[in-house]
Design a protein around this motif. Sequence first.
Motif, PDB file in Angstrom:
ATOM      1  N   SER A 191      35.135  38.072  47.163  1.00  0.00           N
ATOM      2  CA  SER A 191      35.887  37.622  45.987  1.00  0.00           C
ATOM      3  C   SER A 191      37.087  38.524  45.730  1.00  0.00           C
ATOM      4  N   GLU A 192      36.960  39.807  46.059  1.00  0.00           N
ATOM      5  CA  GLU A 192      38.084  40.734  45.888  1.00  0.00           C
ATOM      6  C   GLU A 192      39.186  40.456  46.915  1.00  0.00           C
ATOM      7  N   LEU A 193      38.788  40.063  48.129  1.00  0.00           N
ATOM      8  CA  LEU A 193      39.786  39.682  49.130  1.00  0.00           C
ATOM      9  C   LEU A 193      40.558  38.443  48.664  1.00  0.00           C
ATOM     10  N   LEU A 194      39.850  37.516  48.041  1.00  0.00           N
ATOM     11  CA  LEU A 194      40.517  36.319  47.542  1.00  0.00           C
ATOM     12  C   LEU A 194      41.437  36.664  46.374  1.00  0.00           C
ATOM     13  N   TYR A 195      41.036  37.648  45.571  1.00  0.00           N
ATOM     14  CA  TYR A 195      41.914  38.129  44.489  1.00  0.00           C
ATOM     15  C   TYR A 195      43.208  38.689  45.088  1.00  0.00           C
ATOM     16  N   THR A 196      43.067  39.471  46.160  1.00  0.00           N
ATOM     17  CA  THR A 196      44.243  40.039  46.833  1.00  0.00           C
ATOM     18  C   THR A 196      45.139  38.936  47.364  1.00  0.00           C
ATOM     19  N   PHE A 197      44.522  37.922  47.952  1.00  0.00           N
ATOM     20  CA  PHE A 197      45.285  36.765  48.429  1.00  0.00           C
ATOM     21  C   PHE A 197      46.073  36.140  47.286  1.00  0.00           C
ATOM     22  N   LYS A 294      51.157  39.378  53.322  1.00  0.00           N
ATOM     23  CA  LYS A 294      50.021  40.164  52.812  1.00  0.00           C
ATOM     24  C   LYS A 294      48.923  39.233  52.298  1.00  0.00           C
ATOM     25  N   ALA A 295      49.333  38.132  51.673  1.00  0.00           N
ATOM     26  CA  ALA A 295      48.360  37.161  51.184  1.00  0.00           C
ATOM     27  C   ALA A 295      47.585  36.549  52.342  1.00  0.00           C
ATOM     28  N   LEU A 296      48.293  36.134  53.377  1.00  0.00           N
ATOM     29  CA  LEU A 296      47.640  35.486  54.516  1.00  0.00           C
ATOM     30  C   LEU A 296      46.783  36.466  55.310  1.00  0.00           C
ATOM     31  N   THR A 297      47.166  37.739  55.322  1.00  0.00           N
ATOM     32  CA  THR A 297      46.344  38.767  55.983  1.00  0.00           C
ATOM     33  C   THR A 297      45.001  38.911  55.271  1.00  0.00           C
ATOM     34  N   ALA A 298      45.039  38.902  53.932  1.00  0.00           N
ATOM     35  CA  ALA A 298      43.798  38.978  53.153  1.00  0.00           C
ATOM     36  C   ALA A 298      42.936  37.749  53.406  1.00  0.00           C
ATOM     37  N   LEU A 299      43.576  36.588  53.494  1.00  0.00           N
ATOM     38  CA  LEU A 299      42.833  35.354  53.747  1.00  0.00           C
ATOM     39  C   LEU A 299      42.149  35.393  55.107  1.00  0.00           C
ATOM     40  N   ASP A 300      42.818  35.942  56.098  1.00  0.00           N
ATOM     41  CA  ASP A 300      42.237  36.046  57.443  1.00  0.00           C
ATOM     42  C   ASP A 300      40.940  36.851  57.443  1.00  0.00           C
ATOM     43  N   LYS A 301      40.834  37.830  56.540  1.00  0.00           N
ATOM     44  CA  LYS A 301      39.668  38.720  56.500  1.00  0.00           C
ATOM     45  C   LYS A 301      38.469  38.100  55.795  1.00  0.00           C
ATOM     46  N   ILE A 302      38.688  36.986  55.127  1.00  0.00           N
ATOM     47  CA  ILE A 302      37.608  36.367  54.358  1.00  0.00           C
ATOM     48  C   ILE A 302      36.628  35.666  55.292  1.00  0.00           C
ATOM     49  N   ASN A 303      35.363  35.878  55.035  1.00  0.00           N
ATOM     50  CA  ASN A 303      34.306  35.314  55.863  1.00  0.00           C
ATOM     51  C   ASN A 303      33.939  33.926  55.328  1.00  0.00           C
ATOM     52  N   ALA A 304      34.701  32.938  55.759  1.00  0.00           N
ATOM     53  CA  ALA A 304      34.484  31.552  55.342  1.00  0.00           C
ATOM     54  C   ALA A 304      34.858  30.655  56.500  1.00  0.00           C
ATOM     55  N   PRO A 305      34.367  29.405  56.500  1.00  0.00           N
ATOM     56  CA  PRO A 305      34.698  28.493  57.605  1.00  0.00           C
ATOM     57  C   PRO A 305      36.206  28.361  57.797  1.00  0.00           C
ATOM     58  N   SER A 306      36.636  28.362  59.061  1.00  0.00           N
ATOM     59  CA  SER A 306      38.070  28.287  59.379  1.00  0.00           C
ATOM     60  C   SER A 306      38.719  27.047  58.797  1.00  0.00           C
ATOM     61  N   SER A 307      37.999  25.920  58.827  1.00  0.00           N
ATOM     62  CA  SER A 307      38.564  24.674  58.298  1.00  0.00           C
ATOM     63  C   SER A 307      38.847  24.799  56.804  1.00  0.00           C
ATOM     64  N   ASN A 308      37.977  25.525  56.098  1.00  0.00           N
ATOM     65  CA  ASN A 308      38.189  25.729  54.661  1.00  0.00           C
ATOM     66  C   ASN A 308      39.397  26.620  54.411  1.00  0.00           C
ATOM     67  N   LYS A 309      39.527  27.666  55.217  1.00  0.00           N
ATOM     68  CA  LYS A 309      40.657  28.582  55.050  1.00  0.00           C
ATOM     69  C   LYS A 309      41.979  27.922  55.417  1.00  0.00           C
ATOM     70  N   GLU A 310      41.929  26.983  56.369  1.00  0.00           N
ATOM     71  CA  GLU A 310      43.159  26.298  56.772  1.00  0.00           C
ATOM     72  C   GLU A 310      43.755  25.504  55.611  1.00  0.00           C
ATOM     73  N   LEU A 311      42.894  24.897  54.791  1.00  0.00           N
ATOM     74  CA  LEU A 311      43.388  24.149  53.638  1.00  0.00           C
ATOM     75  C   LEU A 311      44.100  25.085  52.665  1.00  0.00           C
ATOM     76  N   LEU A 312      43.507  26.243  52.430  1.00  0.00           N
ATOM     77  CA  LEU A 312      44.101  27.203  51.508  1.00  0.00           C
ATOM     78  C   LEU A 312      45.392  27.778  52.068  1.00  0.00           C
ATOM     79  N   SER A 313      45.419  28.039  53.355  1.00  0.00           N
ATOM     80  CA  SER A 313      46.628  28.533  54.007  1.00  0.00           C
ATOM     81  C   SER A 313      47.752  27.509  53.913  1.00  0.00           C
ATOM     82  N   ALA A 314      47.409  26.238  54.138  1.00  0.00           N
ATOM     83  CA  ALA A 314      48.413  25.165  54.062  1.00  0.00           C
ATOM     84  C   ALA A 314      48.937  25.026  52.639  1.00  0.00           C
ATOM     85  N   PHE A 315      48.046  25.173  51.656  1.00  0.00           N
ATOM     86  CA  PHE A 315      48.453  25.083  50.254  1.00  0.00           C
ATOM     87  C   PHE A 315      49.418  26.212  49.910  1.00  0.00           C
TER      88      PHE A 315
END
Length: 324
Positions: A191-197, A294-315
């Motif tokens: 959750s802290e990584l997502l805060y950083t994102f 820096k935001a996308l670097t934090a997102l890369d470190k999050i332990n979540a399904p890649s498909s889920n992270k792709e939606l957030l990255s695209a947003f």
Amino acid sequence: MHSINQLQTIINKAIADTKYTEQPAELYEPISYLMQLGGKRMRPVLVLVATELFDGDINKAIDAAIGIELFHNFTLMHDDIMDKAPLRRGKPTVHAKWNESAAILSGDVMFVEAYKLMIRVDDSILRKVLDIFSDTASGVCQGQQEDMNFEQRGDVSISEYIEMIRKKTAVLLAGSMQIGALIGGAGKEQSELLYTFGENLGLAFQLQDDILDVYGDPEKFGKQVGGDIISNKKTFMLIKALELAKGEIAEELNYWINLDSFDAEAKVSTVSLIYNKLKVKVLAETEMMRYAEKALTALDKINAPSSNKELLSAFAKQLLIREQ
């Protein structure tokens, strides 16, 4: 995961279905009025996106998401009073439609209603969520006061400006995502990584706003282009220009800043040319991309399904590619 458009639809329906106490009407009608004016619903959508990122149930996050949107609109209502703004999203502001006293009191009730929605989260995360929400609310108020303080100062530094927009803009995005992550079942580290994102995305978003205020297409930007120049608002663009300008350029910039009476179009045109000479747009874009990365670097470190992270990255990328 739901698409962003689907989540916006869910949020808009939840807002439309939210009922407030009917009496006194002067207290509650302004709330319904402001909440129905629309907008991208970016912050509540991020609550739901963060919940689904960890495969959580968004139905458990709806109340918190609406609470975030109520708080955001409460700040807009009070900002409009402070700025004496006549319009919000093309419609009369609450204080213009009713009066300042009504707007202040309705805003206060919105803050209370936001807390009432926020405490509906699961008891196991209630204290954490309220701590995040309270810290976020305090940060936004601190940032607004610092922004107002900057109006009286001519020596604002870039670092001070970044800290101000971090509080005023970025912490609400970050807090929204961290609350959503907790509802979705994320642990402290995730959750802290997502805060950083969210925090870095918010900084990048505000820096892009500074750029679009000068160089944007008014039809696509949705605001008056050059408004920050007209009001001498301390943005990255102006602060950096004041820092770099020397000799005749500095004299010309200060001349326009200190004019009490001027032709708005001429001021915007002249100051924009100064920005071009000093290449502050390029510098602002570089700074914006630094925070986006820096935001996308934090997102890369999050332990979540890649498909889920792709939606957030695209947003995130969609937010940062608003047309100029």
